[in-house]
Design an enzyme around this catalytic site. Structure first.
Site, mmCIF file in Angstrom:
data_model
loop_
_atom_site.group_PDB
_atom_site.id
_atom_site.type_symbol
_atom_site.label_atom_id
_atom_site.label_comp_id
_atom_site.label_asym_id
_atom_site.label_seq_id
_atom_site.Cartn_x
_atom_site.Cartn_y
_atom_site.Cartn_z
ATOM 1 N N ASN A 9 27.132 35.486 46.607
ATOM 2 C CA ASN A 9 25.878 35.964 46.405
ATOM 3 C C ASN A 9 25.681 36.975 45.496
ATOM 4 O O ASN A 9 26.343 38.147 45.594
ATOM 5 C CB ASN A 9 25.167 36.435 47.751
ATOM 6 C CG ASN A 9 23.800 36.838 47.610
ATOM 7 O OD1 ASN A 9 23.581 37.636 46.746
ATOM 8 N ND2 ASN A 9 23.011 36.636 48.477
ATOM 9 N N GLY A 11 23.500 38.886 44.166
ATOM 10 C CA GLY A 11 22.505 40.321 44.447
ATOM 11 C C GLY A 11 23.564 41.155 45.245
ATOM 12 O O GLY A 11 23.752 42.410 44.922
ATOM 13 N N ASP A 68 27.114 40.807 57.616
ATOM 14 C CA ASP A 68 26.415 39.802 58.508
ATOM 15 C C ASP A 68 25.264 40.596 58.701
ATOM 16 O O ASP A 68 25.319 41.899 59.229
ATOM 17 C CB ASP A 68 27.116 39.021 59.520
ATOM 18 C CG ASP A 68 26.455 38.094 60.391
ATOM 19 O OD1 ASP A 68 26.053 36.938 59.429
ATOM 20 O OD2 ASP A 68 26.180 38.164 61.357
ATOM 21 N N SER A 69 24.120 39.876 58.696
ATOM 22 C CA SER A 69 22.982 40.680 58.932
ATOM 23 C C SER A 69 21.769 39.972 59.415
ATOM 24 O O SER A 69 22.065 38.682 59.599
ATOM 25 C CB SER A 69 22.311 41.302 57.567
ATOM 26 O OG SER A 69 22.067 40.189 56.635
ATOM 27 N N PHE A 155 13.711 39.419 49.980
ATOM 28 C CA PHE A 155 13.949 38.128 50.100
ATOM 29 C C PHE A 155 13.551 37.860 51.865
ATOM 30 O O PHE A 155 13.229 38.894 52.455
ATOM 31 C CB PHE A 155 15.162 37.492 49.715
ATOM 32 C CG PHE A 155 16.466 38.287 50.591
ATOM 33 C CD1 PHE A 155 16.472 39.615 50.608
ATOM 34 C CD2 PHE A 155 16.790 37.689 51.699
ATOM 35 C CE1 PHE A 155 17.503 40.410 51.157
ATOM 36 C CE2 PHE A 155 17.808 38.278 52.493
ATOM 37 C CZ PHE A 155 18.192 39.682 52.222
ATOM 38 N N GLY A 156 13.754 36.708 52.394
ATOM 39 C CA GLY A 156 13.699 36.444 53.674
ATOM 40 C C GLY A 156 12.347 37.179 54.479
ATOM 41 O O GLY A 156 11.367 36.799 53.810
HETATM 42 P P1 IMP Z 1 23.570 36.570 56.217
HETATM 43 O O1 IMP Z 1 23.395 36.458 54.686
HETATM 44 O O2 IMP Z 1 24.233 35.515 56.929
HETATM 45 O O3 IMP Z 1 23.733 37.894 56.745
HETATM 46 O O4 IMP Z 1 22.047 36.047 56.751
HETATM 47 C C1 IMP Z 1 21.056 37.113 56.846
HETATM 48 C C2 IMP Z 1 19.737 36.733 57.250
HETATM 49 O O5 IMP Z 1 19.084 37.658 57.748
HETATM 50 C C3 IMP Z 1 19.067 36.331 55.738
HETATM 51 O O6 IMP Z 1 19.243 34.922 55.546
HETATM 52 C C4 IMP Z 1 17.546 36.580 56.187
HETATM 53 O O7 IMP Z 1 16.793 35.651 56.788
HETATM 54 C C5 IMP Z 1 17.920 37.737 57.107
HETATM 55 N N1 IMP Z 1 17.939 39.147 56.454
HETATM 56 C C6 IMP Z 1 18.898 39.946 56.256
HETATM 57 N N2 IMP Z 1 18.786 41.228 55.484
HETATM 58 C C7 IMP Z 1 17.574 40.792 55.232
HETATM 59 C C8 IMP Z 1 16.868 41.710 54.325
HETATM 60 O O8 IMP Z 1 17.076 42.723 53.720
HETATM 61 N N3 IMP Z 1 15.412 41.316 54.263
HETATM 62 C C9 IMP Z 1 14.961 40.022 54.577
HETATM 63 N N4 IMP Z 1 15.458 39.335 55.270
HETATM 64 C C10 IMP Z 1 16.865 39.705 55.830
#
Ligand code: IMP
Length: 201
Positions: A9, A11, A68-69, A155-156
């Site tokens: 990614n 970004g 991971d978030s 995003f998200g």
């Molecule tokens: P990862 O990339 O596997 O950590 O997935 C994290 C998911 O959590 C993302 O696809 C979003 O759905 C959500 N997410 C995590 N951080 C954010 C943020 O800063 N804004 C909005 N959604 C987030």
């Protein structure tokens, strides 16, 4: 010294370079030819970011960073949590996911709309003993699930994540402002301190 970031990614890579680029050479796992990603079978952000980091460390023998978030919603018992990306299906648009969450919480009063974004960053460092060294930093950004979809930045789940101190969602503040207060920005800066300590920089 080179550190690999376990993700393609752009970004996120830019964010990491902005914080760590002065001290380490940061390259993406894609740039070093790693294909695929670890399966996220863990139940916590810590487990999943560690799985992602070890997956790349084992293939490269280099120190690796992974994150991971996700979004925890109090009224939903912490869901979608580690399932945030997969919630309602990986390919479902966030307009649909966000509308579904607003519907689920339509009768919920403000005091029960608490939510937080969580981010865990793991560094996996190879060691001579064969047992990798693991450093982890987890941070949150607290807020509320708003009443409507608002904002075009981020995003998200950002368009439904209301920040009481700002009176707007995290999709309505600038990327620079978000980086100062976000779960990922804070975890990244905490990881920077851990790495500088570990490598005596
Ligand atoms: P990862 O990339 O596997 O950590 O997935 C994290 C998911 O959590 C993302 O696809 C979003 O759905 C959500 N997410 C995590 N951080 C954010 C943020 O800063 N804004 C909005 N959604 C987030």
């Amino acid at each position: 010294m080179k550190i690999i970031f376990a993700m393609g990614n752009e970004g996120k890579l830019r964010e990491i370079k902005a914080v760590l680029g002065e001290y380490f050479e940061i390259v993406s796992s894609k740039e070093v030819g790693i294909k695929g990603e670890a399966e996220e079978t863990g139940k916590t952000f810590e487990e999943n970011s560690k799985l992602k980091a070890l997956y790349v460390m084992k293939q490269t023998g280099c120190p690796v960073l992974a994150d991971d978030s996700g979004l925890e919603i109090d009224f939903l018992g912490g869901k979608p949590g580690v399932e945030s990306a997969r919630f309602m299906g990986h390919d479902t648009s966030y307009d649909i996911k966000n509308s579904a969450i607003l519907d689920l919480l339509s009768d919920v009063p403000d005091e029960k709309r608490g939510a937080r974004f969580v981010c865990c960053i793991t560094a996996a460092i190879p060691s001579e003993s064969g047992e990798p060294e693991i450093l982890q930093a987890t941070r949150t950004m607290e807020g509320l699930i708003g009443r409507k979809i608002a904002g075009k930045n981020g995003f998200g789940y950002d368009p439904i994540f209301f920040l009481p101190a700002y009176g707007v969602t995290s999709a309505e503040i600038s990327p620079e402002e978000k980086n100062k207060i976000s779960h990922r920005g804070k975890a990244l800066r905490a990881m920077k301190d851990l790495l500088l300590g570990r490598f005596n920089k």
